[in-house]
Motif scaffolding. Structure first.
Motif, PDB file in Angstrom:
ATOM      1  N   LEU A 164      32.612  32.310  37.701  1.00 13.10           N
ATOM      2  CA  LEU A 164      33.908  32.881  37.294  1.00 13.10           C
ATOM      3  C   LEU A 164      34.778  31.694  37.032  1.00 13.10           C
ATOM      4  O   LEU A 164      35.778  31.874  36.387  1.00 13.10           O
TER       5      LEU A 164
ATOM      6  N   GLY B 270      37.623  38.780  35.004  1.00 13.79           N
ATOM      7  CA  GLY B 270      36.565  37.993  34.137  1.00 13.79           C
ATOM      8  C   GLY B 270      36.576  36.404  34.512  1.00 13.79           C
ATOM      9  O   GLY B 270      35.502  35.943  34.094  1.00 13.79           O
ATOM     10  N   HIS B 271      37.591  35.847  35.145  1.00  6.35           N
ATOM     11  CA  HIS B 271      37.467  34.389  35.456  1.00  6.35           C
ATOM     12  C   HIS B 271      38.363  34.283  36.738  1.00  6.35           C
ATOM     13  O   HIS B 271      39.027  35.218  37.274  1.00  6.35           O
ATOM     14  N   LEU B 272      38.227  33.073  37.048  1.00  6.24           N
ATOM     15  CA  LEU B 272      39.087  32.542  38.429  1.00  6.24           C
ATOM     16  C   LEU B 272      39.698  31.268  37.909  1.00  6.24           C
ATOM     17  O   LEU B 272      38.789  30.188  37.788  1.00  6.24           O
TER      18      LEU B 272
ATOM     19  N   ASN C 142      34.387  29.945  33.989  1.00 11.30           N
ATOM     20  CA  ASN C 142      34.814  30.865  32.938  1.00 11.30           C
ATOM     21  C   ASN C 142      36.127  30.607  32.508  1.00 11.30           C
ATOM     22  O   ASN C 142      36.660  30.989  31.371  1.00 11.30           O
ATOM     23  N   ALA C 143      36.727  29.959  33.674  1.00 13.39           N
ATOM     24  CA  ALA C 143      38.284  29.565  33.244  1.00 13.39           C
ATOM     25  C   ALA C 143      38.569  28.125  32.317  1.00 13.39           C
ATOM     26  O   ALA C 143      37.662  27.305  32.522  1.00 13.39           O
TER      27      ALA C 143
ATOM     28  N   ALA D 210      32.482  38.752  44.120  1.00 12.98           N
ATOM     29  CA  ALA D 210      32.265  38.069  42.857  1.00 12.98           C
ATOM     30  C   ALA D 210      32.464  38.959  41.623  1.00 12.98           C
ATOM     31  O   ALA D 210      32.805  39.072  40.656  1.00 12.98           O
TER      32      ALA D 210
ATOM     33  N   LEU E 141      35.774  40.785  41.210  1.00 12.36           N
ATOM     34  CA  LEU E 141      36.879  39.743  40.538  1.00 12.36           C
ATOM     35  C   LEU E 141      36.372  39.764  39.034  1.00 12.36           C
ATOM     36  O   LEU E 141      37.093  39.618  38.024  1.00 12.36           O
ATOM     37  N   GLU E 142      35.115  39.630  38.797  1.00 15.20           N
ATOM     38  CA  GLU E 142      34.480  39.612  37.354  1.00 15.20           C
ATOM     39  C   GLU E 142      34.930  40.944  36.575  1.00 15.20           C
ATOM     40  O   GLU E 142      35.685  40.655  35.319  1.00 15.20           O
ATOM     41  N   GLN E 143      34.779  42.054  37.277  1.00 18.61           N
ATOM     42  CA  GLN E 143      35.189  42.915  36.536  1.00 18.61           C
ATOM     43  C   GLN E 143      36.892  43.382  36.315  1.00 18.61           C
ATOM     44  O   GLN E 143      37.183  43.587  35.323  1.00 18.61           O
TER      45      GLN E 143
ATOM     46  N   LEU F 255      31.460  32.255  43.597  1.00 17.77           N
ATOM     47  CA  LEU F 255      32.567  32.332  42.493  1.00 17.77           C
ATOM     48  C   LEU F 255      32.476  31.367  41.414  1.00 17.77           C
ATOM     49  O   LEU F 255      33.327  31.166  40.170  1.00 17.77           O
TER      50      LEU F 255
END
Ligand SMILES: NC(=O)c1ccc[n+]([C@@H]2O[C@H](COP(=O)([O-])OP(=O)(O)OC[C@H]3O[C@@H](n4cnc5c(N)ncnc54)[C@H](OP(=O)(O)O)[C@@H]3O)[C@@H](O)[C@H]2O)c1
Length: 247
Positions: free
Chosen positions: A139, A92-94, A142-143, A84, A87-89, A136
């Motif tokens: 993330l 920033g989102h998924l 965040n999308a 996680a 992927l965040e780095q 996740l």
């Protein structure tokens, strides 16, 4: 068969993680998502298979994929947290998570079912998707309109003799899907559904039905319309539902 006409740029700029992306249905889903414009994170336990999918995506000129080797049987909570964080780095989102990796286990009556195999099947088919999805979730939230797909099975809807831990893990997957969908309803734009591919021509199917003719079931490519629909914005109002690719 579920029908859906996807425009060529359906998944442009979407970030989608696929588990079990090195072979079978997961491989085809990863290639299909990439061909419709998505950046796909290829997660699986066999690096060489993931590399082959990565190369195929690259040679087609589709968005560059990312490889994340991970054995869902032995992964710790920290491993999921590390994924996680990576992927965040990176993104920033998924936008999408396809929980696809699965283990058949053994086809035996409960009376003879091996306890260790039971645990392994539950770990890969149920516990891993729970841990992965939980980690996740921030993330996904965040999308704009993220989609989570849990892979089910016909024997996740009706119990059948000898399907043991596999069947039970898929019933539980339906429960996980419904619970999470209800929790996200109203508090986020994350939608959560299950997808039953139906009998599909893969290594798992050949193991479960060794006597079956090779072309008796559709190839993974033929069931992709539902995989595309559930990742597309056309399905943003669908959540908490069980979908069947071949009905
Ligand atoms: N095919 C069917 O008829 C059918 C029907 C109903 C539901 N399903 C479901 O659809 C999904 C895909 O099935 P499939 O037919 O494509 O099966 P498959 O050909 O056996 O592929 C399974 C995938 O899961 C990966 N995997 C297994 N154990 C793993 C682990 N410990 N860590 C990481 N990855 C692991 C495998 O990686 P490796 O290649 O590296 O081993 C492979 O990529 C499964 O959830 C299955 O239950 C399939």
């Amino acid at each position: 068969m579920f029908k859906y006409d996807a425009p060529p740029a359906l998944l442009k700029d979407k970030i989608i993680l696929v588990t079990g992306a090195g072979s079978g249905i997961g491989r085809t889903a990863a290639l299909t998502y990439a061909s419709y414009g998505a950046t796909v994170v290829l997660l699986g336990r066999t690096t060489s298979k993931l590399e082959a999918v990565y190369d195929e995506i690259e040679s087609n000129g589709w968005p560059q994929a990312a490889i994340y080797p991970m054995n869902l049987e032995g992964a710790s909570e920290q491993d999921y947290a590390n994924l996680a964080a990576t992927l965040e780095q990176e993104f920033g989102h998924l936008d999408g998570l396809l929980n696809n990796a699965g283990l058949l286990g053994e086809l035996k009556p409960i009376a003879q079912y091996d306890a260790e195999t039971w645990q392994r099947v539950m770990q890969v088919n149920l516990n891993a998707p729970f841990l992965l999805t939980r980690e996740l979730l921030p993330l996904l939230r965040n999308a704009d309109h993220a989609s989570v797909i849990f892979t089910s099975s016909t024997v996740g809807h009706e119990g059948r003799a000898n399907w043991g831990a596999y069947s039970v893990s898929k019933f539980a997957t339906e429960g996980l899907m419904q619970t999470l969908a209800d929790e996200e309803d109203g508090i986020s734009q994350v939608r959560v559904n299950s997808l039953n591919p139906g009998g599909t021509r893969t290594a798992m199917r050949a193991t479960a039905f060794p006597g079956e003719a090779a072309d008796a079931r559709p190839a993974p490519e033929e069931i992709m319309p539902l995989y595309l629909y559930l990742m597309s914005t056309d399905s943003i109002n669908e959540s908490g539902k069980a979908f069947h690719a071949q009905r």
